[in-house]
Motif scaffolding. Structure first.
Motif: not given
Length: 245
Positions: A143-149
């Motif tokens: 994913v492009e924004r791993p901080e959301l997961f």
């Protein structure tokens, strides 16, 4: 093999809806008679679990989600037949760990278990079949924004750490579903029941389990992953399905 689907959340990110978020129509399908009908977002996960070997599906629901019972109470269609469904109640939203462990009384120590999130859509559809039966394994997606997961940090294919919604995540690979033997489910449950734990997130509990000397693997078989729990995610899912083969 059991497929456990935690579906007791309130869905506050995409409310108000007149129904449970797991029944949000995304895409469509055709009946045997050729009639095109809307497809609930949770049906994508059910199909993927069955493709991964699940022969029984357990929905963990809140007391208010009788519409899920009505929708799936007759079983789920799979391969020209139907797969049996069970329903377990989580009295109040208390995190993913609490939801998953509500299904423990149904699962034998020798039964493999799949766990996935019902408001996600991902490809390839057969990816769960690539997870081993004999250990805790995570199906990973870039994913492009791993901080959301929940980002999964690997050493080879061994899981070193799961970083739960961490701003400076050290991996762009996040877990979208996981599989384990029933005995591991019960081990995690026993650890979670300790007075000093009661984790909300699977990631923090697994980190503690790994620290005890246990091992888990990450399988980088995922290609695309969308969380449909927000309006932006819903639009992204529609676009993803529009380009799917």
């Amino acid at each position: 093999m059991w497929g456990i689907i935690p579906a007791a959340g309130n869905g506050t990110r995409i409310q108000p809806l007149a129904f449970s978020k797991e029944l949000l129509p995304v895409g469509s399908f055709r009946d045997d008679d050729g009639t095109e009908r809307p497809k609930a977002v949770s049906e994508y996960l059910v199909e993927r679990m069955v493709a991964g070997g699940a022969t029984k599906i357990c929905f963990v629901i809140s007391p208010t989600k009788s519409d899920i019972v009505r929708y799936y109470g007759g079983g789920v269609a799979a391969g020209g037949g139907r797969v049996d469904t069970a329903f377990v109640v989580q009295p109040q939203a208390a995190g993913l760990c609490d939801a998953v462990f509500r299904a423990c009384p149904l699962v034998g120590a020798d039964e493999p278990v799949l766990v996935g999130l019902p408001d996600t859509i991902w490809f390839p559809a057969d990816a769960l079949a690539r997870l081993p039966d004999d250990r805790l394994s995570f199906l990973l997606f870039p994913v492009e924004r791993p901080e959301l997961f929940d980002a999964v940090v690997l050493d080879g294919d061994r899981v070193r750490e799961i970083q739960v919604k961490q701003a400076d995540a050290h991996s762009r690979w996040v877990w979208g579903a996981f599989k384990m033997p029933g005995r591991v489910l019960h081990e995690l449950h026993a650890l979670w029941q300790r007075p000093d734990r009661r984790d909300e997130y699977i990631g923090t509990l697994v980190n503690a389990w790994l620290a005890l000397g246990n091992e888990a693997v990450g399988v980088r078989a995922g290609e695309s992953y969308v969380d449909v729990g927000t309006l932006g995610g819903y639009r992204e899912a529609v676009a993803l399905l529009g380009g799917a083969p």
